[in-house]
Write a protein that holds these residues in place. Structure first.
Motif, PDB file in Angstrom:
ATOM      1  N   THR A 196      -1.558  13.591  57.378  1.00 26.36           N
ATOM      2  CA  THR A 196      -2.476  13.570  56.239  1.00 26.36           C
ATOM      3  C   THR A 196      -2.383  14.858  55.434  1.00 26.36           C
ATOM      4  OG1 THR A 196      -4.239  14.294  57.748  1.00 26.36           O
ATOM      5  CG2 THR A 196      -4.101  11.944  57.257  1.00 26.36           C
ATOM      6  N   ALA A 197      -2.147  15.983  56.118  1.00 27.16           N
ATOM      7  CA  ALA A 197      -1.963  17.242  55.384  1.00 27.16           C
ATOM      8  C   ALA A 197      -0.731  17.161  54.490  1.00 27.16           C
ATOM      9  CB  ALA A 197      -1.837  18.400  56.359  1.00 27.16           C
ATOM     10  N   ASP A 198       0.342  16.559  54.999  1.00 23.21           N
ATOM     11  CA  ASP A 198       1.558  16.411  54.196  1.00 23.21           C
ATOM     12  C   ASP A 198       1.304  15.540  52.971  1.00 23.21           C
ATOM     13  OD1 ASP A 198       2.936  17.995  55.949  1.00 23.21           O
ATOM     14  OD2 ASP A 198       3.952  16.339  56.983  1.00 23.21           O
ATOM     15  N   VAL A 199       0.531  14.457  53.159  1.00 23.70           N
ATOM     16  CA  VAL A 199       0.207  13.567  52.037  1.00 23.70           C
ATOM     17  C   VAL A 199      -0.549  14.323  50.960  1.00 23.70           C
ATOM     18  CG1 VAL A 199      -1.205  11.575  51.356  1.00 23.70           C
ATOM     19  CG2 VAL A 199       0.270  11.423  53.370  1.00 23.70           C
ATOM     20  N   LEU A 200      -1.534  15.109  51.370  1.00 20.40           N
ATOM     21  CA  LEU A 200      -2.332  15.848  50.392  1.00 20.40           C
ATOM     22  C   LEU A 200      -1.532  16.956  49.726  1.00 20.40           C
ATOM     23  CD1 LEU A 200      -5.738  16.042  52.288  1.00 20.40           C
ATOM     24  CD2 LEU A 200      -5.189  14.646  50.288  1.00 20.40           C
ATOM     25  N   LEU A 201      -0.703  17.628  50.492  1.00 19.71           N
ATOM     26  CA  LEU A 201       0.127  18.682  49.904  1.00 19.71           C
ATOM     27  C   LEU A 201       1.080  18.110  48.857  1.00 19.71           C
ATOM     28  CD1 LEU A 201       0.951  20.867  53.035  1.00 19.71           C
ATOM     29  CD2 LEU A 201      -0.442  21.535  51.058  1.00 19.71           C
ATOM     30  N   ALA A 202       1.594  16.908  49.122  1.00 23.56           N
ATOM     31  CA  ALA A 202       2.475  16.263  48.147  1.00 23.56           C
ATOM     32  C   ALA A 202       1.741  15.955  46.858  1.00 23.56           C
ATOM     33  CB  ALA A 202       3.061  14.979  48.739  1.00 23.56           C
ATOM     34  N   ALA A 203       0.403  15.813  46.963  1.00 21.70           N
ATOM     35  CA  ALA A 203      -0.416  15.563  45.775  1.00 21.70           C
ATOM     36  C   ALA A 203      -1.037  16.848  45.240  1.00 21.70           C
ATOM     37  CB  ALA A 203      -1.514  14.563  46.117  1.00 21.70           C
ATOM     38  N   ALA A 218      -9.025  21.797  52.950  1.00 25.08           N
ATOM     39  CA  ALA A 218      -9.014  21.507  54.389  1.00 25.08           C
ATOM     40  C   ALA A 218      -9.986  20.392  54.748  1.00 25.08           C
ATOM     41  CB  ALA A 218      -9.366  22.773  55.173  1.00 25.08           C
ATOM     42  N   LEU A 219     -11.122  20.331  54.064  1.00 21.00           N
ATOM     43  CA  LEU A 219     -12.086  19.271  54.347  1.00 21.00           C
ATOM     44  C   LEU A 219     -11.565  17.913  53.889  1.00 21.00           C
ATOM     45  CD1 LEU A 219     -15.542  20.949  53.586  1.00 21.00           C
ATOM     46  CD2 LEU A 219     -14.535  20.389  55.810  1.00 21.00           C
ATOM     47  N   ASP A 220     -10.827  17.898  52.781  1.00 20.52           N
ATOM     48  CA  ASP A 220     -10.187  16.647  52.362  1.00 20.52           C
ATOM     49  C   ASP A 220      -9.239  16.148  53.444  1.00 20.52           C
ATOM     50  OD1 ASP A 220     -11.490  16.628  49.974  1.00 20.52           O
ATOM     51  OD2 ASP A 220      -9.749  17.127  48.731  1.00 20.52           O
ATOM     52  N   ALA A 221      -8.458  17.065  53.993  1.00 17.80           N
ATOM     53  CA  ALA A 221      -7.498  16.696  55.031  1.00 17.80           C
ATOM     54  C   ALA A 221      -8.211  16.161  56.267  1.00 17.80           C
ATOM     55  CB  ALA A 221      -6.636  17.904  55.399  1.00 17.80           C
ATOM     56  N   ASP A 222      -9.318  16.808  56.639  1.00 12.10           N
ATOM     57  CA  ASP A 222     -10.056  16.362  57.817  1.00 12.10           C
ATOM     58  C   ASP A 222     -10.685  14.997  57.579  1.00 12.10           C
ATOM     59  OD1 ASP A 222     -11.047  16.978  60.509  1.00 12.10           O
ATOM     60  OD2 ASP A 222     -13.017  16.967  59.557  1.00 12.10           O
ATOM     61  N   ALA A 223     -11.236  14.783  56.388  1.00 11.30           N
ATOM     62  CA  ALA A 223     -11.835  13.487  56.064  1.00 11.30           C
ATOM     63  C   ALA A 223     -10.786  12.388  56.054  1.00 11.30           C
ATOM     64  CB  ALA A 223     -12.531  13.565  54.701  1.00 11.30           C
ATOM     65  N   LEU A 224      -9.614  12.692  55.505  1.00  7.79           N
ATOM     66  CA  LEU A 224      -8.547  11.696  55.449  1.00  7.79           C
ATOM     67  C   LEU A 224      -8.040  11.365  56.848  1.00  7.79           C
ATOM     68  CD1 LEU A 224      -6.755   9.944  53.703  1.00  7.79           C
ATOM     69  CD2 LEU A 224      -5.192  11.882  53.434  1.00  7.79           C
ATOM     70  N   ARG A 225      -7.994  12.359  57.731  1.00  4.87           N
ATOM     71  CA  ARG A 225      -7.566  12.103  59.103  1.00  4.87           C
ATOM     72  C   ARG A 225      -8.511  11.126  59.792  1.00  4.87           C
ATOM     73  NH1 ARG A 225      -9.120  14.018  63.931  1.00  4.87           N
ATOM     74  NH2 ARG A 225     -10.411  15.669  63.037  1.00  4.87           N
ATOM     75  N   HIS A 226      -9.817  11.323  59.620  1.00  9.59           N
ATOM     76  CA  HIS A 226     -10.782  10.404  60.217  1.00  9.59           C
ATOM     77  C   HIS A 226     -10.672   9.010  59.593  1.00  9.59           C
ATOM     78  CE1 HIS A 226     -12.648  14.033  61.902  1.00  9.59           C
ATOM     79  NE2 HIS A 226     -13.324  13.225  62.684  1.00  9.59           N
TER      80      HIS A 226
END
Length: 234
Positions: free
Chosen positions: A171-178, A183-191
């Motif tokens: 999920t971090a890779d997906v967000l970084l590509a965007a 960090a909270l976005d990444a954590d929310a997306l992981r859940h």
């Protein structure tokens, strides 16, 4: 009652074969009913053996659960890691990736020069492949009825933590590509991703006619529809 031969179970079935039958039945029972709702008597009845014989082979209920969990956890974790490393997406059916390949010039390319399928689709295809023939196994790993302080719960938590680490990386890779670095976005997306995977597996169990390929293609269509609905550029 005579002690079973180390090479044969009841009714002339080789012990190794009988053990596999018990593990298959127990995995389905634990996956469908949870640890708390599963009884050794029910597992034994499904296989056609006595509860005494089941105890002789696997010991107590927690021991049987662990005997189911370890191969399930290893198989799921291995499949997810392999899918994340397979940047070519070679295992994903071509029909599933049309229109949903990873965007951007930095995306990995396969031998034809096209970008690879997105990581979520690769992971789902790997997960479906790992679960085919034993779809309830996902809920052995994510059993909420395990006694909290038991070895079974501790072992399951370790597997889930490893899966979560893969999800966090993906999920971090997906967000970084965007170009998102929250960090909270990444954590929310992981859940959210865990919830999506669980919901898809649950739906798949109720549709036994759906093959791995069909499920992968369905997910690709859903991803594409979500992208279009959100107005995300290609």
């Amino acid at each position: 009652m005579a002690t079973p031969s180390p090479r044969a179970g009841t009714k002339g079935v080789p012990r190794a074969r009988r053990e596999q039958q018990i593990l298959a039945a127990a995995t389905e029972e634990f996956g469908r009913r949870g640890y708390e709702g599963t009884s050794l008597a029910a597992v034994a009845a499904r296989v056609g053996v006595t509860k005494t014989l089941l105890h002789q082979y696997f010991g107590a209920k927690q021991d049987l659960y662990l005997a189911c969990l370890v191969p399930v956890g290893d198989r799921i974790l291995s499949a997810i890691r392999a899918a994340m490393e397979d940047t070519t997406g070679a295992r994903v059916p071509e029909r599933a990736v049309t229109g949903v390949r990873s965007p951007g010039p930095e995306a990995a390319a396969d031998k034809s020069g096209e970008s690879a399928p997105p990581t979520p689709l690769r992971v789902l295809h790997g997960l479906f492949t790992a679960l085919e023939g034993q779809r309830e196994a996902w809920f052995v790993l994510y059993d909420t009825s395990l006694p909290a302080d038991s070895e079974a719960a501790r072992r399951a938590r370790r597997y889930r933590a490893a899966v979560d680490a893969c999800a966090a990386r993906g999920t971090a890779d997906v967000l970084l590509a965007a170009d998102s670095f929250d960090a909270l976005d990444a954590d929310a997306l992981r859940h959210a991703w865990q919830g999506v995977a669980t919901a898809l597996v649950r739906w798949w169990i109720t549709h036994p006619e759906e093959s791995v390929e069909a499920m992968t293609e369905r997910c690709a269509r859903l991803f594409a529809a979500a992208r279009d609905a959100l107005g995300t550029p290609d």
